[in-house]
Design a protein around this motif. Structure first.
Motif, short mmCIF file in Angstrom:
data_model
loop_
_atom_site.label_atom_id
_atom_site.label_comp_id
_atom_site.label_asym_id
_atom_site.label_seq_id
_atom_site.Cartn_x
_atom_site.Cartn_y
_atom_site.Cartn_z
N PHE A 101 5.45 7.42 0.93
CA PHE A 101 5.56 6.47 2.03
C PHE A 101 4.69 5.27 1.70
CE2 PHE A 101 2.45 9.69 3.23
CZ PHE A 101 1.32 8.95 3.57
N CYS A 102 5.07 4.11 2.21
CA CYS A 102 4.33 2.90 1.89
C CYS A 102 4.52 1.85 2.97
CB CYS A 102 4.73 2.34 0.53
SG CYS A 102 6.48 2.00 0.33
N VAL A 103 3.62 0.87 2.96
CA VAL A 103 3.70 -0.27 3.86
C VAL A 103 3.66 -1.53 3.00
CG1 VAL A 103 2.61 -1.55 5.74
CG2 VAL A 103 2.57 0.96 5.75
N VAL A 104 4.60 -2.43 3.25
CA VAL A 104 4.69 -3.69 2.50
C VAL A 104 4.53 -4.84 3.48
CG1 VAL A 104 6.11 -5.13 1.00
CG2 VAL A 104 6.23 -2.63 0.81
N THR A 105 3.64 -5.76 3.15
CA THR A 105 3.45 -6.98 3.92
C THR A 105 3.77 -8.17 3.02
OG1 THR A 105 1.70 -5.95 5.23
CG2 THR A 105 1.81 -8.35 5.27
N ALA A 106 4.46 -9.16 3.57
CA ALA A 106 4.86 -10.31 2.76
C ALA A 106 4.83 -11.58 3.60
CB ALA A 106 6.24 -10.09 2.16
N ARG A 107 5.05 -12.71 2.93
CA ARG A 107 5.04 -14.00 3.61
C ARG A 107 6.10 -14.89 2.98
NH1 ARG A 107 2.60 -18.76 2.51
NH2 ARG A 107 1.50 -17.84 0.73
N THR A 108 6.82 -15.65 3.83
CA THR A 108 7.82 -16.59 3.33
C THR A 108 7.17 -17.93 3.00
OG1 THR A 108 8.36 -17.51 5.50
CG2 THR A 108 9.55 -15.51 4.81
N SER A 109 7.97 -18.80 2.41
CA SER A 109 7.47 -20.11 2.00
C SER A 109 7.01 -20.95 3.17
CB SER A 109 8.57 -20.86 1.24
OG SER A 109 9.77 -20.91 2.01
N ASP A 110 7.52 -20.68 4.38
CA ASP A 110 7.10 -21.46 5.55
C ASP A 110 6.23 -20.65 6.51
OD1 ASP A 110 9.17 -19.83 6.29
OD2 ASP A 110 10.11 -21.29 7.63
N THR B 171 0.86 -1.18 0.00
CA THR B 171 0.00 0.00 0.00
C THR B 171 0.90 1.23 0.00
OG1 THR B 171 -1.69 -1.16 1.29
CG2 THR B 171 -1.81 1.24 1.23
N THR B 172 0.70 2.13 -0.94
CA THR B 172 1.58 3.29 -1.04
C THR B 172 0.77 4.58 -1.14
OG1 THR B 172 1.75 3.51 -3.46
CG2 THR B 172 3.13 1.84 -2.41
N GLN B 173 1.44 5.67 -0.78
CA GLN B 173 0.86 7.00 -0.91
C GLN B 173 1.83 7.86 -1.71
OE1 GLN B 173 -2.27 8.21 0.26
NE2 GLN B 173 -1.69 9.80 -1.20
N SER B 174 1.40 8.31 -2.88
CA SER B 174 2.23 9.17 -3.72
C SER B 174 1.72 10.60 -3.64
CB SER B 174 2.23 8.68 -5.17
OG SER B 174 2.76 7.38 -5.27
N SER B 175 2.54 11.53 -4.10
CA SER B 175 2.16 12.94 -4.11
C SER B 175 2.59 13.54 -5.43
CB SER B 175 2.82 13.69 -2.95
OG SER B 175 4.21 13.82 -3.18
N GLU B 176 2.32 14.81 -5.61
CA GLU B 176 2.77 15.49 -6.83
C GLU B 176 4.28 15.61 -6.88
OE1 GLU B 176 2.01 19.78 -6.98
OE2 GLU B 176 1.21 19.60 -4.94
N TYR B 177 4.94 15.39 -5.76
CA TYR B 177 6.39 15.54 -5.70
C TYR B 177 7.13 14.21 -5.85
CZ TYR B 177 4.83 19.89 -3.52
OH TYR B 177 4.20 21.07 -3.25
N CYS B 178 6.48 13.12 -5.42
CA CYS B 178 7.25 11.88 -5.29
C CYS B 178 6.34 10.66 -5.37
CB CYS B 178 8.01 11.88 -3.96
SG CYS B 178 9.09 10.47 -3.69
N ASP B 179 6.72 9.68 -6.19
CA ASP B 179 6.04 8.39 -6.16
C ASP B 179 6.38 7.69 -4.85
OD1 ASP B 179 4.93 8.60 -8.68
OD2 ASP B 179 6.59 7.57 -9.68
N ASP B 180 5.40 6.95 -4.30
CA ASP B 180 5.64 6.13 -3.10
C ASP B 180 6.34 6.94 -2.01
OD1 ASP B 180 4.60 4.03 -4.64
OD2 ASP B 180 6.60 3.57 -5.42
N LEU C 62 8.18 2.14 4.75
CA LEU C 62 9.25 2.68 3.92
C LEU C 62 8.95 4.12 3.54
CD1 LEU C 62 9.34 -0.35 1.44
CD2 LEU C 62 10.90 -0.01 3.38
N SER C 63 9.98 4.97 3.58
CA SER C 63 9.81 6.34 3.11
C SER C 63 11.16 7.02 2.96
CB SER C 63 8.94 7.16 4.06
OG SER C 63 8.82 8.51 3.61
N ASP C 64 11.27 7.88 1.96
CA ASP C 64 12.43 8.76 1.84
C ASP C 64 12.21 10.07 2.57
OD1 ASP C 64 14.74 7.83 0.61
OD2 ASP C 64 13.94 8.07 -1.41
N LEU C 65 10.93 10.42 2.85
CA LEU C 65 10.61 11.77 3.30
C LEU C 65 10.07 11.84 4.72
CD1 LEU C 65 8.98 13.05 -0.02
CD2 LEU C 65 11.33 13.37 0.77
#
Length: 278
Positions: A121-130, A110-119, A138-141
């Protein structure tokens, strides 16, 4: 050949690069410097020794605290490899694999972009094979934080990568503020203080990870040491990033095996989806 991350921007380019490196017979490495951060290595050793018990969750915050006027133009554009989902996220995707030695099979972003910058800030959720659940902010700003918490069944481990003493264990049945835990963690501060003072003159913990990475690559060339971070590792992290970008556009979980060949992006930073890529 030492290549900075992300390795390339497409899977086809990654395959071509790997093929050329194999044919050349030369040393080739990807510059994931955080693999050489001493706290990350302590964390991996702690996991391997089983001190945490089976790992259930890893949660990360990776924000760099830049101002918008300090970002190069490319770094604000996902399609050019910028935006925190790609530029910063690629470090986290690699660290998940490095710490657990397991493949990431599914990702949602899930990301939030603006007129200044793609992504922006964002949140990433993932899962491993087990079944280990992974999460990253994540964010640069946003204000700079480089933190990670690894939750096992028996113990939690928090790593604060901007602190030389940022290694904190919390056993099951206790909390981080218990006096026993605070005294134990204070020992890391006392033990590490002399070296931290010396490192401070060379740029602190962050710069030390780069120096350790470069020294490893020198050893690979001069002493024929096996490369610790291969182009295949770089391709695997890129594949997770491409799947995350697809998820951010499509709005659902994406199997990493179904990652697109190229980066999906939001056109013009105004919420217009590049539907041709879906």
């Amino acid at each position: 050949m030492l290549i900075e991350k992300p390795l390339v921007s497409t899977l086809e380019e990654a395959d071509q690069l790997i093929d050329r490196a194999v044919k050349a017979g030369k040393k080739a490495m990807v510059g994931f410097n955080k693999r050489w951060h001493h706290l990350v290595n302590q964390g991996r050793e702690t996991i391997e020794k089983g001190l945490l018990g089976p790992v259930s969750v890893i949660s990360c915050v990776y924000t760099t605290g830049h101002t918008i006027d300090a970002l190069p133009e490319w770094r604000a554009q996902r399609e050019k490899g910028g935006g925190s989902l790609i530029e910063n996220g690629i470090h986290v995707y690699d660290l998940w694999h490095f710490l657990l030695q397991r493949n990431i099979v599914e990702v949602f972003a899930t990301t939030q972009s603006s007129e200044y910058c793609d992504d922006e800030f964002c949140v990433v959720t993932a899962r491993t094979s087990d079944g280990v659940i992974l999460n990253a902010v994540l964010s640069d700003l946003l204000p700079a934080r480089h933190d990670m918490t690894i939750l096992g069944r028996d113990c939690a481990l928090s790593l604060f990568l901007d602190r030389f003493d940022g290694y904190e264990l919390t056993p099951l049945g206790t909390c981080a503020g218990d006096i026993g835990n605070r005294l134990r963690n204070a020992r890391f501060f006392i033990k590490g203080l002399p070296n931290a003072i010396r490192q401070n003159y060379g740029g602190g913990q962050y710069n030390a990870s780069f120096k350790a990475q470069w020294q490893h690559f020198i050893d690979c060339i001069q002493r024929d040491v096996k490369v610790a971070c291969t182009l295949e590792d770089g391709r695997q992290a890129l594949k997770v990033a491409l799947a995350a970008a697809k998820s951010a556009v499509a709005g659902n979980f994406v199997n990493v095996h179904e990652a697109p060949e190229t980066i999906m992006y939001v056109a013009c930073n105004h919420g217009l989806i590049n539907e041709s890529l879906l």
